[in-house]
Design a protein around this motif. Structure first.
Motif, mmCIF file in Angstrom:
data_model
loop_
_atom_site.group_PDB
_atom_site.id
_atom_site.type_symbol
_atom_site.label_atom_id
_atom_site.label_comp_id
_atom_site.label_asym_id
_atom_site.label_seq_id
_atom_site.Cartn_x
_atom_site.Cartn_y
_atom_site.Cartn_z
ATOM 1 N N ASP A 151 -6.586 25.436 -29.109
ATOM 2 C CA ASP A 151 -7.029 24.082 -28.749
ATOM 3 C C ASP A 151 -6.092 23.532 -27.691
ATOM 4 O O ASP A 151 -4.890 23.432 -27.921
ATOM 5 C CB ASP A 151 -7.013 23.171 -29.985
ATOM 6 N N CYS A 152 -6.618 23.178 -26.548
ATOM 7 C CA CYS A 152 -5.776 22.706 -25.452
ATOM 8 C C CYS A 152 -6.117 21.287 -25.043
ATOM 9 O O CYS A 152 -7.279 20.895 -25.019
ATOM 10 C CB CYS A 152 -5.944 23.618 -24.233
ATOM 11 N N THR A 153 -5.084 20.521 -24.687
ATOM 12 C CA THR A 153 -5.269 19.203 -24.108
ATOM 13 C C THR A 153 -5.323 19.369 -22.592
ATOM 14 O O THR A 153 -4.924 20.409 -22.057
ATOM 15 C CB THR A 153 -4.086 18.289 -24.461
ATOM 16 N N PRO A 154 -5.778 18.327 -21.870
ATOM 17 C CA PRO A 154 -5.738 18.389 -20.407
ATOM 18 C C PRO A 154 -4.310 18.648 -19.904
ATOM 19 O O PRO A 154 -4.114 19.397 -18.956
ATOM 20 C CB PRO A 154 -6.231 17.001 -19.989
ATOM 21 N N GLU A 155 -3.311 18.070 -20.581
ATOM 22 C CA GLU A 155 -1.914 18.255 -20.172
ATOM 23 C C GLU A 155 -1.513 19.735 -20.273
ATOM 24 O O GLU A 155 -0.816 20.252 -19.409
ATOM 25 C CB GLU A 155 -0.961 17.415 -21.044
ATOM 26 N N GLU A 187 -19.486 22.563 -9.723
ATOM 27 C CA GLU A 187 -19.668 21.163 -9.358
ATOM 28 C C GLU A 187 -18.714 20.274 -10.161
ATOM 29 O O GLU A 187 -18.436 20.543 -11.325
ATOM 30 C CB GLU A 187 -21.119 20.716 -9.623
ATOM 31 N N GLU A 188 -18.259 19.191 -9.514
ATOM 32 C CA GLU A 188 -17.251 18.314 -10.130
ATOM 33 C C GLU A 188 -17.677 17.727 -11.471
ATOM 34 O O GLU A 188 -16.848 17.410 -12.303
ATOM 35 C CB GLU A 188 -16.902 17.158 -9.175
ATOM 36 N N LEU A 189 -18.988 17.558 -11.684
ATOM 37 C CA LEU A 189 -19.450 16.870 -12.888
ATOM 38 C C LEU A 189 -19.630 17.780 -14.094
ATOM 39 O O LEU A 189 -19.929 17.326 -15.186
ATOM 40 C CB LEU A 189 -20.779 16.153 -12.598
ATOM 41 N N LYS A 190 -19.456 19.085 -13.891
ATOM 42 C CA LYS A 190 -19.718 20.036 -14.981
ATOM 43 C C LYS A 190 -18.588 20.083 -16.012
ATOM 44 O O LYS A 190 -17.473 19.696 -15.739
ATOM 45 C CB LYS A 190 -19.907 21.434 -14.384
ATOM 46 N N GLY A 191 -18.913 20.591 -17.193
ATOM 47 C CA GLY A 191 -17.888 20.915 -18.186
ATOM 48 C C GLY A 191 -17.617 19.862 -19.231
ATOM 49 O O GLY A 191 -18.279 18.822 -19.266
ATOM 50 N N ASN A 192 -16.642 20.145 -20.084
ATOM 51 C CA ASN A 192 -16.288 19.232 -21.171
ATOM 52 C C ASN A 192 -15.208 18.228 -20.721
ATOM 53 O O ASN A 192 -14.697 18.299 -19.600
ATOM 54 C CB ASN A 192 -15.829 20.022 -22.406
ATOM 55 N N ALA A 193 -14.867 17.309 -21.629
ATOM 56 C CA ALA A 193 -13.939 16.227 -21.286
ATOM 57 C C ALA A 193 -12.551 16.763 -20.923
ATOM 58 O O ALA A 193 -11.869 16.207 -20.053
ATOM 59 C CB ALA A 193 -13.842 15.249 -22.452
ATOM 60 N N THR A 194 -12.134 17.865 -21.575
ATOM 61 C CA THR A 194 -10.791 18.413 -21.336
ATOM 62 C C THR A 194 -10.651 18.939 -19.906
ATOM 63 O O THR A 194 -9.690 18.590 -19.203
ATOM 64 C CB THR A 194 -10.492 19.549 -22.348
ATOM 65 N N VAL A 195 -11.598 19.767 -19.470
ATOM 66 C CA VAL A 195 -11.477 20.302 -18.106
ATOM 67 C C VAL A 195 -11.695 19.202 -17.068
ATOM 68 O O VAL A 195 -11.097 19.220 -15.996
ATOM 69 C CB VAL A 195 -12.431 21.505 -17.835
ATOM 70 N N GLN A 196 -12.542 18.219 -17.399
ATOM 71 C CA GLN A 196 -12.759 17.083 -16.496
ATOM 72 C C GLN A 196 -11.446 16.339 -16.233
ATOM 73 O O GLN A 196 -11.113 16.030 -15.094
ATOM 74 C CB GLN A 196 -13.776 16.107 -17.115
ATOM 75 N N ALA A 197 -10.719 16.045 -17.319
ATOM 76 C CA ALA A 197 -9.467 15.291 -17.197
ATOM 77 C C ALA A 197 -8.408 16.115 -16.466
ATOM 78 O O ALA A 197 -7.685 15.596 -15.606
ATOM 79 C CB ALA A 197 -8.972 14.873 -18.575
#
Lengths: 343, 343
Positions: A151-155, A187-197
């Motif tokens: 489990d990874c955080t954006p950090e 594309e910039e809008l793809k993926g889950n919240a973690t990779v977005q952040a």
């Protein structure tokens, strides 16, 4: 150059027999380096193996351990037994400066946990990561993390990116490594919240050649030098890649064996096939470093043979020769300083 | 057998030209079936293409649409334009029973969202999934989800397992398909909270041949007939597999071209290489069904050519012939009934 390496003698499916023979291969291949080995494990068993290799015996010290962690030991017990175990004592030798690197083919979870506790992480790094070097159409790519962090955080992902960049810079000798974040689309809008952040932070990072999102096929196409992902997807992707490589070799053999022309063509082109097979030999790529620690800890595949284990030792020697920890540390502090200056 | 298929005429990178020619190929290949086509799009453009294929023209109806969704249209707009668009009207034709299946090469996100709203999901299914059929050492495996669902709950994974099992039973004609849950290791304690929870539910499921956790390489090794995963890891794994297959073909060509013996061997064994290449032609595998809907919706790859699109049409015909929705529905209600009886 004199190097001392700490070996977990009991790790790996094949245990001391494999570890000792692997060390003997590494010793015979070391050029211009005077190697010394410290073996940590059940001394009677280790000595019985060592005696078979007089050259190795003369440059080795065996340390008897109170607790023995094998591949069958539960990670929780392994961690509890801490510094008194074969794995823990081997890591501790690096922490105390008695050895320059530790190599183990034992349980990954236990090894990672003990390394983190005993060696500590570099400034700015919360959790170490395991990188792999994979072949691409135009060279090599560093992919991380490969299973150390489920489990990874954006950090975490941002730190993996910085560590991977420093790794590619130093080990693959790439001047300004490009970095991509693994996702289901570019594309910039793809993926889950973690990779977005993580994307938003990496985009703003000064002095980082960040290329945005990359997809699974971009690893093989060599779109970026570094591919960053969480340990769950990364582990699945790496193993899917390994499985596919084996499947295609199987299909190729099958296709060639199914006709006389195929068999004849194979015989004539045999050197070319050997060349291809060499490229795909998993033993050549054995040995993954735990990136982000204050010491060099290399993990060998548990199911490896002596030749594979000697390659893991080779990886450790390579890291020491390149003064790897220092260079990653320098690069990280340089980048962090730039971020702070920007704020 | 008379079948009517609804085609999104404007979807795909190559648009109506590709879709119409693809339909014409499908028509010429249909044996023992009387095919009718409904094209949804900008009628003037579609008719200009249709006129080139008199046989197809005579079994086609063109519907002019108020809004046109192309691959450049944002998914949010596509969903807003709903039933008035080429994509929405084509799906609606299936919902109204005017066509037996819809095929589109348009935007996946928009197509999935519209299909879910217009066709509705089967009882007990919250979200549809996209399965892929991948080659393995001993046959084929169904892997799902491949990108429709980025964030999955344990319940989603359990539903994917049941849908995948019904799919393998019906489409691959496997009597009691084995099901595996994709994870970073095969031990019960591995992985994140989501796969852990799904594992516990699947383990207790009556009448399901659940084999526990499988790893990335187990896909190619054919360890289970069905491999269940979330859309994030699944999409990355599928694309990593595609990339690896292409990379090895590249290495093989390179190795054979690097010497005279290699070239000669290649010429002699050429039929075997062709056989291998056929196996890997992505156009053969084009056409992914949205599993879990009350109607048949097939997604073609956006970048496909007419031959690839005709294969997607072939997938839809196959589904109709097998009375696919009914059989999945029956299997799901049977399994759900058993769970309820057990409670």
């Amino acid at each position: 150059m004199i190097l001392t390496l700490a070996l977990d003698a009991m790790g790996g499916d094949a245990g001391p027999e494999m570890v000792v023979e692997g060390a003997s291969i590494a010793l015979s291949q070391a050029k211009g380096i005077s190697l010394h080995f410290q073996f940590f494990g059940q001394s009677s068993v280790v000595n019985a193996e060592l005696i078979k290799f007089p050259d190795l015996f003369s440059v080795s010290t065996v340390f008897d351990c109170e607790t023995i962690i094998t591949n069958q030991t539960k990670p929780s017990l392994a961690v509890r037994s801490g510094r008194r175990s074969n794995m823990g004592m081997a890591i501790d030798a690096v922490a105390k400066g008695q050895a320059q690197a530790v190599i183990s083919a034992g349980n990954t979870g236990a090894y990672m946990a003990l390394s983190k506790v005993i060696l500590k992480t570099l400034d700015g790094i919360d959790r170490p990561a395991i990188p792999a070097i994979l072949p691409t159409i135009n060279g090599k790519a560093v992919v991380l993390d490969l299973g150390a962090n489920i489990d990874c955080t954006p950090e975490n992902l941002v730190q993996f990116a910085l560590m991977g960049e420093a790794f590619a810079r130093r080990l693959l000798k790439i001047d300004r490594p490009s970095v991509g974040l693994l996702n289901v689309g570019s594309e910039e809008l793809k993926g889950n919240a973690t990779v977005q952040a993580a994307f938003q932070t990496l985009k703003e990072f000064p002095d980082l050649n960040f290329q945005g999102f990359v997809e699974g096929n971009d690893i093989a196409f060599g779109k970026t030098d570094v591919v960053v992902t969480d340990g769950f997807s990364g582990n699945i992707a790496l193993k899917a890649i390994e499985g596919t490589a084996r499947l295609i070799q199987h299909f190729l053999k099958e296709a060639l064996a199914s006709s006389l022309r195929g068999k004849l063509g194979y015989l004539i082109a045999k050197p070319a096939f050997k060349q291809l097979q060499m490229k795909g030999d998993p033993r050549r790529y054995n040995g993954a470093v735990f990136l982000g620690l204050k010491g060099i800890a290399v993990k060998s595949h548990g199911g490896t043979d002596p030749l594979g284990f000697s390659n893991a030792i080779g990886v450790a020697i390579d890291m020491i020769k390149h003064d790897f920890i220092k260079s990653v540390e320098d690069r990280l502090s340089l980048m962090t300083a730039k971020v702070e200056a920007d704020l």
